[in-house]
Design a protein around this motif. Structure first.
Motif, mmCIF file in Angstrom:
data_model
loop_
_atom_site.group_PDB
_atom_site.id
_atom_site.type_symbol
_atom_site.label_atom_id
_atom_site.label_comp_id
_atom_site.label_asym_id
_atom_site.label_seq_id
_atom_site.Cartn_x
_atom_site.Cartn_y
_atom_site.Cartn_z
ATOM 1 N N GLY A 1 56.513 -5.390 -0.457
ATOM 2 C CA GLY A 1 56.652 -4.019 0.024
ATOM 3 C C GLY A 1 55.768 -3.057 -0.767
ATOM 4 O O GLY A 1 55.200 -2.119 -0.203
ATOM 5 N N LYS A 2 55.648 -3.314 -2.059
ATOM 6 C CA LYS A 2 54.781 -2.472 -2.889
ATOM 7 C C LYS A 2 53.311 -2.689 -2.533
ATOM 8 O O LYS A 2 52.515 -1.745 -2.534
ATOM 9 C CB LYS A 2 55.046 -2.743 -4.365
ATOM 10 C CG LYS A 2 56.416 -2.230 -4.794
ATOM 11 C CD LYS A 2 56.735 -2.542 -6.231
ATOM 12 C CE LYS A 2 58.134 -2.026 -6.561
ATOM 13 N NZ LYS A 2 58.564 -2.357 -7.887
ATOM 14 N N TYR B 1 60.947 -9.186 4.369
ATOM 15 C CA TYR B 1 62.076 -8.370 3.915
ATOM 16 C C TYR B 1 63.309 -8.635 4.775
ATOM 17 O O TYR B 1 64.423 -8.782 4.265
ATOM 18 C CB TYR B 1 61.702 -6.886 3.951
ATOM 19 C CG TYR B 1 62.614 -6.007 3.138
ATOM 20 C CD1 TYR B 1 62.368 -5.794 1.780
ATOM 21 C CD2 TYR B 1 63.718 -5.387 3.711
ATOM 22 C CE1 TYR B 1 63.196 -4.979 1.030
ATOM 23 C CE2 TYR B 1 64.552 -4.581 2.968
ATOM 24 C CZ TYR B 1 64.283 -4.378 1.622
ATOM 25 O OH TYR B 1 65.113 -3.583 0.871
ATOM 26 N N ARG C 1 67.758 -0.427 4.798
ATOM 27 C CA ARG C 1 68.071 -0.025 3.424
ATOM 28 C C ARG C 1 69.143 1.059 3.389
ATOM 29 O O ARG C 1 70.042 1.033 2.547
ATOM 30 C CB ARG C 1 66.795 0.441 2.706
ATOM 31 C CG ARG C 1 65.826 -0.713 2.451
ATOM 32 C CD ARG C 1 64.553 -0.245 1.832
ATOM 33 N NE ARG C 1 64.749 -0.037 0.405
ATOM 34 C CZ ARG C 1 63.793 0.321 -0.422
ATOM 35 N NH1 ARG C 1 62.577 0.542 0.026
ATOM 36 N NH2 ARG C 1 64.036 0.484 -1.700
ATOM 37 N N ALA D 1 62.988 -2.357 -3.412
ATOM 38 C CA ALA D 1 61.688 -2.694 -2.844
ATOM 39 C C ALA D 1 61.223 -4.029 -3.406
ATOM 40 O O ALA D 1 61.495 -4.365 -4.557
ATOM 41 C CB ALA D 1 60.680 -1.601 -3.163
ATOM 42 N N PRO E 1 62.848 7.988 0.285
ATOM 43 C CA PRO E 1 62.120 7.081 1.183
ATOM 44 C C PRO E 1 61.795 7.719 2.536
ATOM 45 O O PRO E 1 60.760 7.420 3.122
ATOM 46 C CB PRO E 1 63.062 5.886 1.356
ATOM 47 C CG PRO E 1 64.400 6.332 0.914
ATOM 48 C CD PRO E 1 64.175 7.453 -0.051
ATOM 49 N N THR F 1 52.765 -0.707 0.639
ATOM 50 C CA THR F 1 52.601 0.721 0.349
ATOM 51 C C THR F 1 51.217 0.999 -0.228
ATOM 52 O O THR F 1 50.552 1.957 0.180
ATOM 53 C CB THR F 1 53.693 1.194 -0.635
ATOM 54 O OG1 THR F 1 54.968 0.960 -0.033
ATOM 55 C CG2 THR F 1 53.545 2.667 -0.954
#
Length: 192
Positions: free
Chosen positions: A121-122, A181, A105, A117, A66, A125
């Protein structure tokens, strides 16, 4: 060190190579920076697949993968700020969110908990990667027009407005994913 971890380290190295070429003049330098970024981004996909498929998941990989991702993405956005293609406040929000969530994290991992994740969050990204690719395509296209054809200043305004709107969307997803998150993991935060 296994091949997945070598790919992770290669991604960090490629980030510096990408940064070198993005600031060089000329069409081939811009094309090289675009190709290097694509290769570095693909290495993220392949190191994860290799680690899972061949049971090569290591503590080093959990920590560095990460971090390598963040270095690559944040370097690209920092370059775009320097090139005055995106506003600095956009970079600061992306930077703050990514560092904050990655730190959380890593803290949880240190306590023996893995925070995976989320779907949001995906999406974050994906939106960041799309934004970077679109901006890199603009940079290459502009360089082609400058070197081979002609560049109309009116196009600059249109492209910059498009980049601005796209980045507003990317920043909004980035901010929302970070807040959600933190909210989903608020019990871990309160134990800090």
């Amino acid at each position: 060190m296994n091949i997945a971890n070598k790919l992770t380290l290669a991604r960090i190295f490629l980030t510096f190579v990408f940064m070198f070429f993005i600031f060089c003049n000329g069409l081939w330098a811009k094309i090289a920076s675009f190709a290097i970024f694509i290769f570095a981004a693909l290495s993220d996909y392949f190191d994860g697949k290799l680690a899972q498929k061949n049971n090569m998941v290591t503590d080093f990989g959990k920590l560095m993968d990460p971090i390598a991702d963040k270095i690559l993405v944040l370097a690209a956005f920092a370059a775009f700020v320097q090139m005055q293609l995106i506003d600095a406040w956009m970079f600061v929000i992306i930077f703050a969110r990514d560092i904050l969530i990655t730190s959380l994290r890593l803290f949880a991992l240190n306590k023996g908990r893995v925070l995976s994740a989320t779907k949001m969050g995906k999406h974050k990204t994906a939106s960041q990667m799309v934004a970077i690719f679109v901006i890199l395509i603009f940079i290459v296209f502009k360089q082609i027009m400058l070197d081979i054809f002609t560049w109309n200043p009116a196009w600059e305004s249109v492209f910059r407005k498009g980049i601005y709107v796209m980045m507003l969307f990317t920043v909004a997803i980035t901010l929302y994913s970070g807040i959600s998150y933190l909210w989903d993991n608020r019990k871990i935060i309160t134990k800090i």
